[in-house]
Write a protein that holds these residues in place. Structure first.
Motif, PDB file in Angstrom:
ATOM      1  N   THR A   1     -22.435  16.621  -9.061  1.00 15.21           N
ATOM      2  CA  THR A   1     -23.657  16.153  -8.407  1.00 15.21           C
ATOM      3  C   THR A   1     -23.337  15.070  -7.388  1.00 15.21           C
ATOM      4  OG1 THR A   1     -24.979  16.665 -10.371  1.00 15.21           O
ATOM      5  CG2 THR A   1     -25.905  15.065  -8.833  1.00 15.21           C
ATOM      6  N   LEU A   2     -22.506  14.125  -7.767  1.00 14.94           N
ATOM      7  CA  LEU A   2     -22.153  13.031  -6.861  1.00 14.94           C
ATOM      8  C   LEU A   2     -21.301  13.523  -5.697  1.00 14.94           C
ATOM      9  CD1 LEU A   2     -21.496  10.358  -9.595  1.00 14.94           C
ATOM     10  CD2 LEU A   2     -23.407  10.378  -7.966  1.00 14.94           C
ATOM     11  N   ASP A   3     -20.403  14.475  -5.942  1.00 17.24           N
ATOM     12  CA  ASP A   3     -19.625  15.072  -4.852  1.00 17.24           C
ATOM     13  C   ASP A   3     -20.553  15.746  -3.842  1.00 17.24           C
ATOM     14  OD1 ASP A   3     -17.238  14.225  -6.020  1.00 17.24           O
ATOM     15  OD2 ASP A   3     -16.755  16.203  -6.853  1.00 17.24           O
ATOM     16  N   ASP A   4     -21.540  16.496  -4.349  1.00 11.95           N
ATOM     17  CA  ASP A   4     -22.517  17.141  -3.464  1.00 11.95           C
ATOM     18  C   ASP A   4     -23.267  16.105  -2.639  1.00 11.95           C
ATOM     19  OD1 ASP A   4     -21.811  19.608  -4.501  1.00 11.95           O
ATOM     20  OD2 ASP A   4     -23.603  19.804  -5.752  1.00 11.95           O
ATOM     21  N   ALA A   5     -23.678  15.037  -3.298  1.00 10.39           N
ATOM     22  CA  ALA A   5     -24.426  13.981  -2.605  1.00 10.39           C
ATOM     23  C   ALA A   5     -23.584  13.355  -1.500  1.00 10.39           C
ATOM     24  CB  ALA A   5     -24.883  12.921  -3.600  1.00 10.39           C
TER      25      ALA A   5
ATOM     26  N   ALA B   1     -19.421  15.196 -23.840  1.00 13.72           N
ATOM     27  CA  ALA B   1     -19.358  14.095 -22.873  1.00 13.72           C
ATOM     28  C   ALA B   1     -18.539  14.499 -21.653  1.00 13.72           C
ATOM     29  CB  ALA B   1     -18.769  12.848 -23.520  1.00 13.72           C
ATOM     30  N   ARG B   2     -17.464  15.249 -21.860  1.00 14.06           N
ATOM     31  CA  ARG B   2     -16.646  15.691 -20.724  1.00 14.06           C
ATOM     32  C   ARG B   2     -17.425  16.653 -19.831  1.00 14.06           C
ATOM     33  NH1 ARG B   2     -11.446  16.944 -23.907  1.00 14.06           N
ATOM     34  NH2 ARG B   2     -12.086  19.008 -23.345  1.00 14.06           N
ATOM     35  N   LEU B   3     -18.184  17.555 -20.441  1.00 15.36           N
ATOM     36  CA  LEU B   3     -18.998  18.488 -19.651  1.00 15.36           C
ATOM     37  C   LEU B   3     -20.068  17.746 -18.857  1.00 15.36           C
ATOM     38  CD1 LEU B   3     -19.445  21.448 -22.148  1.00 15.36           C
ATOM     39  CD2 LEU B   3     -18.099  21.433 -20.034  1.00 15.36           C
ATOM     40  N   GLN B   4     -20.710  16.767 -19.485  1.00 19.75           N
ATOM     41  CA  GLN B   4     -21.729  15.983 -18.789  1.00 19.75           C
ATOM     42  C   GLN B   4     -21.101  15.196 -17.648  1.00 19.75           C
ATOM     43  OE1 GLN B   4     -25.153  15.927 -19.203  1.00 19.75           O
ATOM     44  NE2 GLN B   4     -24.994  14.807 -17.283  1.00 19.75           N
ATOM     45  N   ASN B   5     -19.940  14.625 -17.889  1.00 25.07           N
ATOM     46  CA  ASN B   5     -19.261  13.855 -16.863  1.00 25.07           C
ATOM     47  C   ASN B   5     -18.862  14.762 -15.689  1.00 25.07           C
ATOM     48  OD1 ASN B   5     -18.273  11.018 -16.455  1.00 25.07           O
ATOM     49  ND2 ASN B   5     -16.403  12.141 -15.988  1.00 25.07           N
ATOM     50  N   ALA B   6     -18.395  15.974 -15.996  1.00 24.15           N
ATOM     51  CA  ALA B   6     -18.020  16.924 -14.947  1.00 24.15           C
ATOM     52  C   ALA B   6     -19.247  17.302 -14.113  1.00 24.15           C
ATOM     53  CB  ALA B   6     -17.382  18.161 -15.556  1.00 24.15           C
ATOM     54  N   ASP B   7     -20.377  17.500 -14.777  1.00 27.76           N
ATOM     55  CA  ASP B   7     -21.618  17.812 -14.064  1.00 27.76           C
ATOM     56  C   ASP B   7     -22.040  16.642 -13.177  1.00 27.76           C
ATOM     57  OD1 ASP B   7     -23.861  19.613 -13.564  1.00 27.76           O
ATOM     58  OD2 ASP B   7     -25.064  18.141 -14.664  1.00 27.76           O
ATOM     59  N   ASP B   8     -21.915  15.428 -13.713  1.00 30.99           N
ATOM     60  CA  ASP B   8     -22.240  14.235 -12.921  1.00 30.99           C
ATOM     61  C   ASP B   8     -21.347  14.129 -11.693  1.00 30.99           C
ATOM     62  OD1 ASP B   8     -24.146  13.549 -14.808  1.00 30.99           O
ATOM     63  OD2 ASP B   8     -22.938  11.977 -15.741  1.00 30.99           O
ATOM     64  N   LEU B   9     -20.053  14.387 -11.881  1.00 28.54           N
ATOM     65  CA  LEU B   9     -19.117  14.327 -10.754  1.00 28.54           C
ATOM     66  C   LEU B   9     -19.471  15.365  -9.694  1.00 28.54           C
ATOM     67  CD1 LEU B   9     -15.663  13.648 -12.416  1.00 28.54           C
ATOM     68  CD2 LEU B   9     -16.783  12.253 -10.679  1.00 28.54           C
TER      69      LEU B   9
ATOM     70  N   ALA C   1     -28.258  13.576 -13.118  1.00 29.50           N
ATOM     71  CA  ALA C   1     -28.968  14.839 -12.932  1.00 29.50           C
ATOM     72  C   ALA C   1     -30.261  14.631 -12.146  1.00 29.50           C
ATOM     73  CB  ALA C   1     -29.267  15.481 -14.285  1.00 29.50           C
ATOM     74  N   ASP C   2     -30.808  13.414 -12.181  1.00 32.67           N
ATOM     75  CA  ASP C   2     -32.022  13.110 -11.421  1.00 32.67           C
ATOM     76  C   ASP C   2     -31.796  13.201  -9.915  1.00 32.67           C
ATOM     77  OD1 ASP C   2     -33.316  12.634 -13.814  1.00 32.67           O
ATOM     78  OD2 ASP C   2     -33.149  10.456 -13.689  1.00 32.67           O
ATOM     79  N   LEU C   3     -30.536  13.191  -9.489  1.00 33.56           N
ATOM     80  CA  LEU C   3     -30.232  13.289  -8.060  1.00 33.56           C
ATOM     81  C   LEU C   3     -30.263  14.730  -7.554  1.00 33.56           C
ATOM     82  CD1 LEU C   3     -27.223  10.811  -7.761  1.00 33.56           C
ATOM     83  CD2 LEU C   3     -29.619  10.395  -7.187  1.00 33.56           C
ATOM     84  N   LYS C   4     -30.236  15.695  -8.464  1.00 39.20           N
ATOM     85  CA  LYS C   4     -30.136  17.095  -8.042  1.00 39.20           C
ATOM     86  C   LYS C   4     -31.307  17.535  -7.176  1.00 39.20           C
ATOM     87  CE  LYS C   4     -27.080  18.579 -11.686  1.00 39.20           C
ATOM     88  NZ  LYS C   4     -26.840  19.490 -12.790  1.00 39.20           N
ATOM     89  N   GLU C   5     -32.510  17.128  -7.523  1.00 44.62           N
ATOM     90  CA  GLU C   5     -33.684  17.537  -6.739  1.00 44.62           C
ATOM     91  C   GLU C   5     -33.642  16.994  -5.305  1.00 44.62           C
ATOM     92  OE1 GLU C   5     -38.460  16.764  -6.695  1.00 44.62           O
ATOM     93  OE2 GLU C   5     -37.462  16.819  -8.633  1.00 44.62           O
ATOM     94  N   PRO C   6     -33.460  15.670  -5.110  1.00 41.69           N
ATOM     95  CA  PRO C   6     -33.405  15.204  -3.724  1.00 41.69           C
ATOM     96  C   PRO C   6     -32.166  15.679  -2.969  1.00 41.69           C
ATOM     97  CG  PRO C   6     -33.028  13.370  -5.227  1.00 41.69           C
ATOM     98  CD  PRO C   6     -33.425  14.550  -6.053  1.00 41.69           C
TER      99      PRO C   6
END
Length: 116
Positions: free
Chosen positions: A57-61, A47-55, A101-106
């Motif tokens: 992605t959102l930082d990039d966005a 869960a921590r790894l997934q949350n870090a990946d989400d963060l 993760a669905d945000l990565k493509e756009p």
């Protein structure tokens, strides 16, 4: 070369981009709060790894949205139509969001459009 977007349309694009950025910022706040909760459960590494990946992605966005807004507000920028297309793709994905993760493509598309 004449601007394909009159000032009123640019204002609308900037407003849409700012609202989209605000929505992404809210998602980021949720993930950051989740990070704090996960820190209290040290055994839950998945869960921590997934949350870090989400963060990430959102930082990039958020960084890309800041750059897109800058481009839209620039009176000399001739890539408004391209940036508007990227924002539309990201906005569509945010509307139907199931996983961050669905945000990565756009996000990747918007990055390519801004950098080209």
């Amino acid at each position: 070369m004449p601007d394909p977007f009159p000032p009123s349309e640019r204002v609308e694009l900037v407003a849409r981009a700012v609202l989209l950025r605000a929505g992404i910022a809210r998602f980021q706040e949720e993930r950051r709060a989740n990070w704090d909760r996960l820190a209290l459960r040290p055994g839950d590494t998945t869960a921590r790894l997934q949350n870090a990946d989400d963060l990430q992605t959102l930082d990039d966005a958020l960084r890309l949205m800041d750059r897109a807004i800058d481009l839209l507000e620039s009176p000399t920028e001739d890539r408004v139509a391209v940036v508007a297309f990227g924002i539309e793709q990201l906005q569509h994905r945010v509307t139907e969001l199931e996983e961050y993760a669905d945000l990565k493509e756009p996000i990747g598309l918007l990055r390519e459009l801004i950098e080209s």
